[in-house]
Design a protein around this motif. Structure first.
Motif, PDB file in Angstrom:
ATOM      1  N   ASP A 148      40.285   8.997  28.167  1.00  0.00           N
ATOM      2  CA  ASP A 148      41.506   9.296  27.429  1.00  0.00           C
ATOM      3  C   ASP A 148      42.328   8.036  27.325  1.00  0.00           C
ATOM      4  O   ASP A 148      42.426   7.154  28.295  1.00  0.00           O
ATOM      5  N   TYR A 149      43.061   8.059  26.182  1.00  0.00           N
ATOM      6  CA  TYR A 149      43.708   6.581  25.551  1.00  0.00           C
ATOM      7  C   TYR A 149      45.167   6.973  25.680  1.00  0.00           C
ATOM      8  O   TYR A 149      45.703   8.035  25.131  1.00  0.00           O
ATOM      9  N   HIS A 150      45.954   6.014  26.486  1.00  0.00           N
ATOM     10  CA  HIS A 150      47.339   5.971  26.347  1.00  0.00           C
ATOM     11  C   HIS A 150      48.141   4.548  25.948  1.00  0.00           C
ATOM     12  O   HIS A 150      47.226   3.675  26.166  1.00  0.00           O
ATOM     13  N   ARG A 151      48.943   4.745  25.130  1.00  0.00           N
ATOM     14  CA  ARG A 151      49.677   3.399  24.764  1.00  0.00           C
ATOM     15  C   ARG A 151      51.119   3.628  25.187  1.00  0.00           C
ATOM     16  O   ARG A 151      52.183   4.015  23.991  1.00  0.00           O
ATOM     17  N   PRO A 152      51.454   3.310  26.275  1.00  0.00           N
ATOM     18  CA  PRO A 152      52.985   3.314  26.831  1.00  0.00           C
ATOM     19  C   PRO A 152      53.712   2.246  25.777  1.00  0.00           C
ATOM     20  O   PRO A 152      53.129   1.100  25.374  1.00  0.00           O
ATOM     21  N   MET A 160      28.474  -1.703  28.908  1.00  0.00           N
ATOM     22  CA  MET A 160      27.344  -1.780  29.731  1.00  0.00           C
ATOM     23  C   MET A 160      27.415  -0.673  31.010  1.00  0.00           C
ATOM     24  O   MET A 160      26.490  -0.462  31.768  1.00  0.00           O
ATOM     25  N   ARG A 161      28.451   0.017  31.016  1.00  0.00           N
ATOM     26  CA  ARG A 161      28.769   1.051  31.826  1.00  0.00           C
ATOM     27  C   ARG A 161      28.952   0.638  33.416  1.00  0.00           C
ATOM     28  O   ARG A 161      28.633   1.500  34.355  1.00  0.00           O
ATOM     29  N   LEU A 162      29.398  -0.546  33.372  1.00  0.00           N
ATOM     30  CA  LEU A 162      29.744  -1.043  34.772  1.00  0.00           C
ATOM     31  C   LEU A 162      31.060  -0.777  35.074  1.00  0.00           C
ATOM     32  O   LEU A 162      31.345  -1.008  36.060  1.00  0.00           O
ATOM     33  N   ALA A 163      31.903  -0.516  34.027  1.00  0.00           N
ATOM     34  CA  ALA A 163      33.015   0.086  34.430  1.00  0.00           C
ATOM     35  C   ALA A 163      33.367   1.631  33.645  1.00  0.00           C
ATOM     36  O   ALA A 163      32.682   1.450  32.309  1.00  0.00           O
ATOM     37  N   SER A 164      33.637   2.620  34.010  1.00  0.00           N
ATOM     38  CA  SER A 164      33.749   3.841  33.528  1.00  0.00           C
ATOM     39  C   SER A 164      35.063   4.544  33.678  1.00  0.00           C
ATOM     40  O   SER A 164      35.202   5.556  34.438  1.00  0.00           O
ATOM     41  N   PRO A 165      36.234   3.848  33.354  1.00  0.00           N
ATOM     42  CA  PRO A 165      37.548   4.378  33.732  1.00  0.00           C
ATOM     43  C   PRO A 165      37.771   5.823  32.818  1.00  0.00           C
ATOM     44  O   PRO A 165      37.286   6.016  31.899  1.00  0.00           O
ATOM     45  N   SER A 166      38.474   6.760  33.718  1.00  0.00           N
ATOM     46  CA  SER A 166      38.568   8.016  32.673  1.00  0.00           C
ATOM     47  C   SER A 166      39.882   8.042  31.940  1.00  0.00           C
ATOM     48  O   SER A 166      40.265   8.736  30.808  1.00  0.00           O
ATOM     49  N   HIS A 167      40.886   6.914  32.293  1.00  0.00           N
ATOM     50  CA  HIS A 167      41.995   6.685  31.403  1.00  0.00           C
ATOM     51  C   HIS A 167      42.025   5.245  31.103  1.00  0.00           C
ATOM     52  O   HIS A 167      42.040   4.371  31.904  1.00  0.00           O
ATOM     53  N   LEU A 168      42.601   5.017  29.878  1.00  0.00           N
ATOM     54  CA  LEU A 168      42.864   3.605  29.442  1.00  0.00           C
ATOM     55  C   LEU A 168      44.271   3.449  29.179  1.00  0.00           C
ATOM     56  O   LEU A 168      44.805   4.392  28.303  1.00  0.00           O
ATOM     57  N   VAL A 169      44.943   2.697  29.674  1.00  0.00           N
ATOM     58  CA  VAL A 169      46.349   2.500  29.599  1.00  0.00           C
ATOM     59  C   VAL A 169      46.567   1.159  28.746  1.00  0.00           C
ATOM     60  O   VAL A 169      46.497   0.007  29.318  1.00  0.00           O
ATOM     61  N   ASP A 170      46.763   1.297  27.544  1.00  0.00           N
ATOM     62  CA  ASP A 170      46.860  -0.058  26.416  1.00  0.00           C
ATOM     63  C   ASP A 170      48.108  -0.686  26.364  1.00  0.00           C
ATOM     64  O   ASP A 170      49.154   0.092  26.230  1.00  0.00           O
ATOM     65  N   LEU A 171      48.259  -1.962  26.829  1.00  0.00           N
ATOM     66  CA  LEU A 171      49.332  -2.614  27.052  1.00  0.00           C
ATOM     67  C   LEU A 171      49.991  -3.242  25.783  1.00  0.00           C
ATOM     68  O   LEU A 171      51.137  -3.643  25.694  1.00  0.00           O
ATOM     69  N   LYS A 172      49.158  -3.081  24.671  1.00  0.00           N
ATOM     70  CA  LYS A 172      49.489  -3.694  23.433  1.00  0.00           C
ATOM     71  C   LYS A 172      50.824  -3.242  23.020  1.00  0.00           C
ATOM     72  O   LYS A 172      51.673  -3.900  22.240  1.00  0.00           O
ATOM     73  N   GLY A 173      51.148  -1.851  23.166  1.00  0.00           N
ATOM     74  CA  GLY A 173      52.363  -1.234  22.459  1.00  0.00           C
ATOM     75  C   GLY A 173      53.577  -1.823  23.152  1.00  0.00           C
ATOM     76  O   GLY A 173      54.614  -1.368  22.750  1.00  0.00           O
ATOM     77  N   ILE A 174      53.386  -2.496  24.201  1.00  0.00           N
ATOM     78  CA  ILE A 174      54.706  -2.982  24.903  1.00  0.00           C
ATOM     79  C   ILE A 174      55.396  -4.038  24.439  1.00  0.00           C
ATOM     80  O   ILE A 174      54.554  -5.389  24.567  1.00  0.00           O
ATOM     81  N   GLY A 175      56.147  -4.114  23.466  1.00  0.00           N
ATOM     82  CA  GLY A 175      56.447  -5.410  22.568  1.00  0.00           C
ATOM     83  C   GLY A 175      57.229  -6.528  23.468  1.00  0.00           C
ATOM     84  O   GLY A 175      56.892  -7.941  23.123  1.00  0.00           O
ATOM     85  N   ASP A 176      57.694  -6.568  24.501  1.00  0.00           N
ATOM     86  CA  ASP A 176      58.288  -7.510  25.225  1.00  0.00           C
ATOM     87  C   ASP A 176      57.625  -8.216  26.150  1.00  0.00           C
ATOM     88  O   ASP A 176      58.061  -8.928  27.282  1.00  0.00           O
ATOM     89  N   LEU A 177      56.122  -8.149  26.180  1.00  0.00           N
ATOM     90  CA  LEU A 177      55.530  -8.705  27.194  1.00  0.00           C
ATOM     91  C   LEU A 177      54.666 -10.146  26.608  1.00  0.00           C
ATOM     92  O   LEU A 177      54.206 -10.747  27.160  1.00  0.00           O
ATOM     93  N   ALA A 178      55.034 -10.120  25.351  1.00  0.00           N
ATOM     94  CA  ALA A 178      54.379 -11.164  24.821  1.00  0.00           C
ATOM     95  C   ALA A 178      55.527 -12.334  24.184  1.00  0.00           C
ATOM     96  O   ALA A 178      56.300 -12.216  23.289  1.00  0.00           O
ATOM     97  N   TYR A 179      55.726 -13.430  25.132  1.00  0.00           N
ATOM     98  CA  TYR A 179      56.564 -14.528  24.928  1.00  0.00           C
ATOM     99  C   TYR A 179      56.349 -15.461  25.725  1.00  0.00           C
ATOM    100  O   TYR A 179      55.487 -15.525  26.567  1.00  0.00           O
ATOM    101  N   ILE A 180      56.902 -16.637  25.127  1.00  0.00           N
ATOM    102  CA  ILE A 180      56.651 -18.128  25.872  1.00  0.00           C
ATOM    103  C   ILE A 180      58.324 -18.712  25.820  1.00  0.00           C
ATOM    104  O   ILE A 180      58.745 -18.667  24.854  1.00  0.00           O
ATOM    105  N   ARG A 181      58.867 -18.817  26.851  1.00  0.00           N
ATOM    106  CA  ARG A 181      60.094 -19.333  27.184  1.00  0.00           C
ATOM    107  C   ARG A 181      60.297 -20.342  28.385  1.00  0.00           C
ATOM    108  O   ARG A 181      59.921 -20.118  29.148  1.00  0.00           O
TER     109      ARG A 181
END
Lengths: 166, 287
Positions: free
Chosen positions: B7-11, B43-64
């Motif tokens: 299942d895919y989640h995008r917080p 390669m089925r070396l990882a088979s998580p039942s849930h993926l929590v995609d961090l891409k939608g979290i806007g304020d985690l990409a910055y350099i300051r």
């Protein structure tokens, strides 16, 4: 597992679909939408044959889930030609300079080169080679691929392309 | 190759992501760029039942810049780090290393946070961060905590991260202006993981080496801080014979595996050679 509803702008057209979250973008493009330009080469993120443009970045579509492209703008080789149907400068240059042999890597090479030329308007030969390092040509036809990209860059910059002496 | 179903989640926020990871438990994995995780899933070396995609979290990409530190949000991509003029000026080592990671397509997507948090001994940024004495901001259910990069890595894919926690930012003490640094990476082909690599950061005072730090990539279960090797440099004038001695001392702490990248004896030797070359190049730079 619940299917996800996704929307994307694909080669300028709105596309909507229900996909299993585990559907890779390359499988979505080829099997759901019928765009077979992006190829499946290695399936292990090495070869770059599946390269497409996703929100202004070259990505290997075998290593992106279709759900991750929800809301994105996607460009494949099918979207490269000009509106009147004539070939894009890069496509024309690949043809003119024999930038393809078997042609399997070509869609990835051209979409990648397109993004490279957006970022570096007039790249040097070494910038081109570094910039396409994620795309493999099993025919080892790199000389002419590089030449084709140089020729396209020259044309886009309004310069005459002069081949380096060999 | 098709990964197992999930299942895919995008917080939308870090708090929401932490909440999901805690609620969903062990079967959930966070995904940043995904260029380590997705290949494992295929390669089925990882088979998580849930993926929590961090891409939608806007304020985690910055350099300051913050006080004496450069702070990099965990979702900053290698591409964005390479493009940052401020990082290039203040922490050139980071840009130099990022340019040697994988290939353009992967650098567009791969994140600094993923690279440091994954615990893969082949990743380049962990040794760079250890060399720079960076620390990681770790967000969890109870708030956030800071862990030094030098304390973070416990074994291959084992780190100080507890279940339900995420690296949210990297804090790098800004090196002194005029410091010297280099990252030397030996690889079979462009885009490959290192056979062996070495990061060095050195400062000079009156022609003598004042401070030094050395860290090694992919010659052990974790990145390795070569503290004893670096100590040999202190108070000394830069010199080829000295670099060789320091390289040998760095090689001595390496514990590489024999694999497709070469046998133990070769990779250990190369850990020393990379250290030697990094020192020679760093100290040949003009201040």
């Amino acid at each position: 597992m619940a299917k996800s509803h996704i929307k994307m702008k694909l080669n300028g057209k709105d596309v909507e679909a229900l996909v299993e979250p585990r559907t890779l973008l390359i499988h979505f493009l080829r099997e759901e939408v019928g765009l077979t330009g992006p190829h499946i080469g290695c399936e292990t993120t090495h070869c770059g044959a599946c390269t497409v443009d996703l929100d202004g970045k070259s990505v290997k579509s075998c290593t992106v889930f279709a759900v991750q492209a929800d809301g994105a703008e996607v460009l494949t080789i099918e979207g490269m030609a000009n509106a009147d149907g004539s070939l894009h400068v890069l496509q024309e240059a690949f043809r003119e300079h024999h930038g393809l042999q078997c042609g399997f890597c070509t869609p990835g090479m051209i979409t990648r080169a397109h993004r490279l030329l957006q970022e570096i308007k007039d790249p040097s030969e070494s910038e081109i080679r570094y910039g396409i390092a994620g795309n493999l040509c099993r025919c080892t036809g790199y000389q002419n691929i590089v030449k084709a990209i140089q020729a396209a860059a020259a044309k886009l910059n309004g310069r005459e392309f002069k081949e380096a002496a060999e | 190759m098709i990964p197992g179903a999930f299942d895919y989640h995008r917080p939308k926020s870090l708090g929401e992501a932490i909440g999901m990871l805690n609620d969903l438990g062990d079967d959930a994995r966070a995904i940043a760029g995904g260029h380590s995780l997705i290949p494992m899933m295929k390669m089925r070396l990882a088979s998580p039942s849930h993926l929590v995609d961090l891409k939608g979290i806007g304020d985690l990409a910055y350099i300051r810049a913050e006080g004496g530190e450069m702070v990099i949000g965990a979702m900053t991509t290698q591409h964005d780090a390479i493009a940052s003029a401020e990082l290039a000026a203040k922490v050139p080592l980071l840009r130099e290393a990022a340019l040697q990671i994988a290939d353009p397509q992967i650098r567009y997507v791969g994140t600094l946070g993923g690279n440091v948090a994954n615990g893969d001994p082949g990743n380049d940024m962990p040794a760079v961060m250890m060399c720079l004495d960076a620390s990681y901001e770790i967000a969890g259910k109870g708030g956030s905590r800071r862990v030094a990069a030098r304390e973070f890595y416990q074994g291959a894919y084992f780190t100080a991260l507890e279940p339900g926690e995420l690296v949210s930012a990297i804090r790098i003490p800004t090196p002194t202006a005029g410091h010297r640094a280099a990252y030397e990476k030996l690889k079979r082909k462009i885009g490959d993981y290192a056979i062996a690599a070495a990061a060095v950061v050195v400062t000079l005072a009156g022609g003598k080496i004042d401070t030094a730090s050395i860290a090694l990539t992919n010659v052990g279960e974790t990145p390795l801080l070569a503290g004893d090797a670096a100590a040999l440099l202190i108070g000394q004038a830069p010199d080829k014979a000295l670099f060789k001695k320091v390289g040998d001392a760095a090689a001595a702490i390496s514990e590489p595996a024999s694999d497709a990248r070469g046998p133990v004896i070769y990779r250990r030797k190369m850990a020393g050679v990379m250290t030697e070359r990094a020192l020679a190049r760093a100290l040949a730079q003009t201040a």
